[in-house]
Design an enzyme around this catalytic site. Structure first.
Site, PDB file in Angstrom:
ATOM      1  CG  HIS A 307       0.534 -46.517 -16.790  1.00  0.00           C
ATOM      2  ND1 HIS A 307       1.077 -46.818 -18.004  1.00  0.00           N
ATOM      3  CD2 HIS A 307       0.174 -45.209 -16.868  1.00  0.00           C
ATOM      4  CE1 HIS A 307       1.045 -45.752 -18.788  1.00  0.00           C
ATOM      5  NE2 HIS A 307       0.513 -44.763 -18.120  1.00  0.00           N
ATOM      6  NE  ARG A 414     -13.066 -27.484 -19.175  1.00  0.00           N
ATOM      7  CZ  ARG A 414     -13.257 -28.402 -18.225  1.00  0.00           C
ATOM      8  NH1 ARG A 414     -13.524 -29.654 -18.569  1.00  0.00           N
ATOM      9  NH2 ARG A 414     -13.178 -28.084 -16.948  1.00  0.00           N
ATOM     10  NE  ARG A 450     -15.583 -23.074 -22.883  1.00  0.00           N
ATOM     11  CZ  ARG A 450     -14.567 -23.217 -22.032  1.00  0.00           C
ATOM     12  NH1 ARG A 450     -14.476 -22.463 -20.957  1.00  0.00           N
ATOM     13  NH2 ARG A 450     -13.648 -24.146 -22.246  1.00  0.00           N
ATOM     14  CG  ASN A 571     -10.482 -21.627 -13.705  1.00  0.00           C
ATOM     15  OD1 ASN A 571     -10.701 -21.567 -12.504  1.00  0.00           O
ATOM     16  ND2 ASN A 571     -10.588 -22.748 -14.383  1.00  0.00           N
ATOM     17  CG  ASP A 572      -9.844 -17.400 -18.800  1.00  0.00           C
ATOM     18  OD1 ASP A 572      -8.634 -17.532 -18.538  1.00  0.00           O
ATOM     19  OD2 ASP A 572     -10.382 -17.901 -19.795  1.00  0.00           O
TER      20      ASP A 572
END
Length: 661
Positions: A307, A414, A450, A571-572
Site C-alpha cells: 500500500h 458507467r 450510459r 473494447n466490445d
C-alpha cells in the site's frame, strides 16, 4: 445453498477487493462462506478471506444459509464474476507515470546492495514508484513497541480485555474520521478502508483476546496476534497477499499506541522536497501525511504491491522499497538521491551525481509541466472544429481526477457501478442525485451517461439473470433494460430529473436494432409525462447509442437518423468483430483495435454519422492512444473519451497534429 464460479476479479481477492467482498457479504443476514480447494472461510472476515488466497481464474464456491441466502449468493457471485471488480471500483487516481491504470507494477526481485557509477555509497532496492528525486533526508524511525513482559493475574484479565476492546474501537473511530474527510483521495480512501477492516476483523481481535485470556498483557497480546497473522500472509504464494503482512503490523501498532496512551511520531513537520526514510511506514500514516511536500520515499520494508507503493504512485512520488537492513545506512544521511525507475538509492551524493539527478528531476518536471500546460487547452481541428477530450468514469469519487486532468466533460459514465455497489437496486432519488451531481460538476460541458449495461457476465443484486452459455452474446445492456421497464424507467426518470442541472446526454449500450432505440424513446416520453403530471422538474436530453456490435456498424446510416450522436466502444466492438473473447488470453492477439477490420468498422461508423450531421465520438480505451488519435480525427471523430491520466497527452497529440498540417 451454494453456487460455484470462476473468479474474474482483477488479480483476485487481495486487499481492497476482499474488503469490498466482505462489505457486500455483511449486508446480508445469512451466514456466508467462501470455499476454495475444500477449505471454507467466513465471507465476512477480510483477513480469513485474504488468507484463502483466491486468485483470478480460480474456481470457488459461495455457500449461504439464511433468510436471504439466494440474494446473497447472487450478489457475491456477481462481484466475483466482474473482471473490473479489482480495478475501477472506487478507482485510484493514477499518476502520469502509471497511466496504464494497473493497481501495482510487477514487483522486481529485490537485489543486493550495489554501487552506482562513481559512488561507493549506493544501495539498491525494489523500484516501486517511477521518477527520480534528490533532497534532504528525513529519517522516520519510531521506537519499537514492546509489551510489559509480565503475566496477568486472574482477576486482571477481564479488565484487560475491556481495555483492549476500547483501544480497537478508538482506532476504528480514528479511521472512520479519516474516511469522512474530503481531503482524502479516492485511492487513499480505499486503502484506509481496508486497514479499518483489518482492525475490526475477528481474526486479529480473537487471536489477541485469546492471548490475554492466557495471561498476556494487551500490548504483548496485540504484538503476538499481529505477528501470527502477518506470518500467515507472508507464507502465501502471492505477492499481493505478502504485502498485507505490513498492513497487519501497521494496524497492530496503532492499537498498541492507544493502549500505551502514546502518539506516533508525526510526519507533519517533513520539509518541502524531503526524502522520507523509514524501516517501515504504515499506509495509515502515509495516507494522512502531507504528501505534496514529500519528494521521495525510501523504505526497508514493502514492495511494488504494498500500500505504500500504491499511495506513492497515485500521488506521483518516486519510491524505492524493500531495502531491508540496508535502510539503516540512511539513518544519518544528510541528503539522498533515489531513482524509482531502477531502485537505486545514493547516500550523500557527490557533486557529479547531485548535478546528474538535479538535471533529471528538472527534465521530468518540464515533461510534466509540458503536459500540464494542456490541461486548459481546447484542441481544435485545422478547420476550427473543437475536439472534445472527455473522461471515462464510473463513480463520483473520480470527478476530481478528471477535472484536475482538464476533462472537457464526461464521455462515458458507467452507471452499473452505482447498481453493483449496493445491496439492493438504487432508488430513483439516489440515481437522480448522483447524475445531478455529475452534471453540476462539469457544467457547461456535456456528461454522457450510459444506461445500465449489465448482463450474465456481471449480474447485480435484485435482477435474476438466466444461465447463459455466452453472456457476452446474451441478455445484457439495452436488451435487459427493455425487458425490465420497471428498472429502466426508474433510471430514465432519474436522468430526466438530473438534466435540469446540466448538459446531460444519454446513450444506450449494446444496440443492434433500430427498434431498440424507438422503444426506448416511447419509455422516455412516458417518463416525461409522468414527471410532468407529478409536478417534478425535468428536462429533455440528447439520446445516442454506443456503436459496439457489428450490427450497429452495418445499420449505422439508418441509426444516425434516429439519434443525436454515436459513441464508438472499441473494447466490445473489437471482440465482436474479431469473434475473440477479450478476457481469453489464448486469443488475446486477435483483440487488436488496429486490425484493418476494426478500423474499417470505425471509419464506416464515422462516415454514417458525419453524413447525417450528428456527433461521432469514441469511449473505448483506444481513444487515448497517441498513435491512433490522428487516424480517428481524420475519420471525422470530434469527441474522444478516456481515463483521466491520458487526457493531457491526448490534447497534446491533437494540438501537435493540427500544428503539423
Amino acid at each position: 445453498m451454494e453456487r460455484s464460479t470462476i473468479v474474474r476479479v482483477h488479480e483476485g481477492l487481495h486487499a481492497r477487493p476482499a474488503t469490498r467482498f466482505v462489505k457486500l457479504a455483511k449486508g446480508f443476514e445469512s451466514d456466508v462462506e467462501l470455499v476454495k480447494d475444500g477449505k471454507a472461510v467466513s465471507a465476512k472476515s477480510s483477513v480469513k478471506l485474504m488468507l484463502l488466497a483466491v486468485k483470478e481464474n480460480q474456481e470457488v464456491t459461495v455457500r449461504a444459509n439464511g433468510a436471504d441466502a439466494i440474494e446473497a449468493i447472487e450478489a457475491l457471485i456477481g462481484y466475483l464474476e466482474n473482471p473490473k471488480a479489482g480495478l475501477d471500483d472506487e478507482a485510484e487516481t493514477q499518476s502520469p507515470a502509471n497511466d496504464a491504470g494497473q493497481e501495482a507494477a510487477p514487483a522486481p526481485a529485490p537485489q543486493s546492495a550495489t554501487s552506482a557509477p562513481g559512488q561507493t555509497n549506493g544501495l539498491r532496492g525494489v523500484a516501486a514508484s517511477e521518477g527520480v528525486a534528490i533532497g534532504p533526508a528525513f529519517a522516520h524511525f519510531p521506537p519499537e513497541i514492546a509489551g510489559q513482559g509480565r503475566m496477568l493475574l486472574a482477576d486482571e484479565i477481564a479488565a484487560e480485555i475491556d481495555r483492549f476492546r476500547a483501544a480497537v474501537a478508538a482506532v476504528q473511530a480514528r479511521m472512520d474520521r479519516a474516511l469522512a474527510q474530503d481531503s482524502l483521495s479516492a485511492g487513499d480512501r480505499g486503502i484506509v478502508a481496508a486497514l479499518r477492516d483489518i482492525a475490526a476483523d475477528d481474526s486479529l481481535t480473537d487471536e489477541a483476546e485469546k492471548a490475554i485470556k492466557g495471561g498476556n498483557d494487551a500490548v504483548s497480546a496485540v504484538i503476538t496476534a499481529a505477528s501470527t497473522i502477518a506470518a500467515d500472509f507472508s507464507a502465501v504464494d502471492d505477492h499481493y497477499l505478502n504485502a498485507r503482512a505490513d498492513d497487519v503490523h501497521a494496524v497492530g501498532r496503532q492499537i498498541c499506541l492507544v493502549l500505551l496512551g502514546q502518539d506516533d511520531v508525526s510526519l507533519e513537520n517533513i520539509p518541502e522536497g524531503a526524502i522520507l526514510i523509514a524501516d517501515d511506514i504504515g499506509a495509515w500514516d502515509l495516507a494522512r501525511a502531507p504528501l505534496k511536500r514529500i519528494g521521495g520515499v525510501v523504505c526497508g520494508h514493502g514492495g511494488a504491491t504494498s500500500h505504500i507503493a500504491i499511495i506513492a504512485r497515485s500521488h506521483g512520488i518516486p519510491a524505492v522499497l524493500g531495502l531491508g537492513d540496508q535502510v539503516n545506512a540512511l539513518r544519518s544521511a544528510h541528503e539522498v538521491a533515489l531513482d524509482g525507475n531502477t531502485g537505486h538509492v545514493i547516500i550523500d551524493p557527490d557533486a557529479a551525481t547531485r548535478a546528474d539527478f538535479a538535471g533529471r528531476v528538472e527534465a521530468a518536471a518540464k515533461e510534466r509541466a509540458g503536459l500540464t500546460a494542456f490541461k486548459t487547452v481546447t484542441p481544435k481541428r485545422a478547420d476550427g472544429r473543437v475536439i472534445e477530450v472527455a473522461a471515462n468514469i464510473g463513480s463520483l469519487e473520480e470527478i476530481e481526477a478528471a477535472q484536475e486532468a482538464g476533462a472537457m466533460g464526461v464521455g462515458l459514465f458507467r452507471t452499473e457501478l452505482l447498481f453493483m455497489r449496493h445491496m439492493h437496486l438504487p432508488s430513483e432519488d439516489m440515481q437522480a442525485e448522483t447524475y445531478a451531481a455529475l452534471a453540476k460538476a462539469f457544467a457547461p460541458y456535456p456528461v454522457i451517461v450510459r444506461t445500465l449495461d449489465i448482463g450474465g457476465d456481471k449480474p447485480i443484486a435484485g435482477i435474476e439473470f438466466p444461465d447463459e452459455e455466452n453472456p457476452f452474446l446474451g441478455w445484457r445492456g439495452i436488451r435487459m433494460c427493455l425487458d425490465r421497464p420497471d428498472i429502466f424507467k426508474r433510471q430514465l426518470r432519474a436522468l430526466l430529473r438530473a438534466a435540469v442541472h446540466g448538459n446531460v446526454k444519454v446513450m444506450l449500450p449494446m444496440v443492434a436494432d433500430i427498434d431498440e432505440v424507438r422503444r426506448t424513446r416511447v419509455l422516455i416520453d412516458e417518463c416525461a409525462a409522468e414527471l410532468k403530471a407529478e409536478g417534478v422538474p425535468y428536462a429533455t436530453f440528447d439520446l445516442g447509442v454506443m456503436i459496439e456490435t457489428p450490427a450497429a456498424v452495418l445499420i449505422a446510416p439508418a441509426l444516425a437518423k434516429e439519434v443525436a450522436f454515436f459513441s464508438i466502444g472499441t473494447n466490445d466492438l473489437t471482440q465482436y468483430i474479431m469473434a475473440a473473447d477479450r478476457l481469453n488470453p489464448t486469443v488475446a492477439k486477435l483483440n487488436d483495435v488496429t486490425n484493418p477490420a476494426v478500423m474499417s468498422a470505425i471509419e464506416l461508423t464515422a462516415k454514417a454519422g458525419i453524413s447525417a450531421g450528428i456527433m461521432v465520438g469514441m469511449c473505448g480505451e483506444a481513444a487515448g492512444r497517441p498513435d491512433l488519435i490522428p487516424a480517428f480525427i481524420k475519420m471525422g471523430l470530434t469527441e474522444l473519451s478516456m481515463s483521466p491520466a491520458s487526457i493531457q497527452r491526448a490534447k497534446k497529440t491533437i494540438t501537435a497534429m493540427v500544428a503539423g498540417e
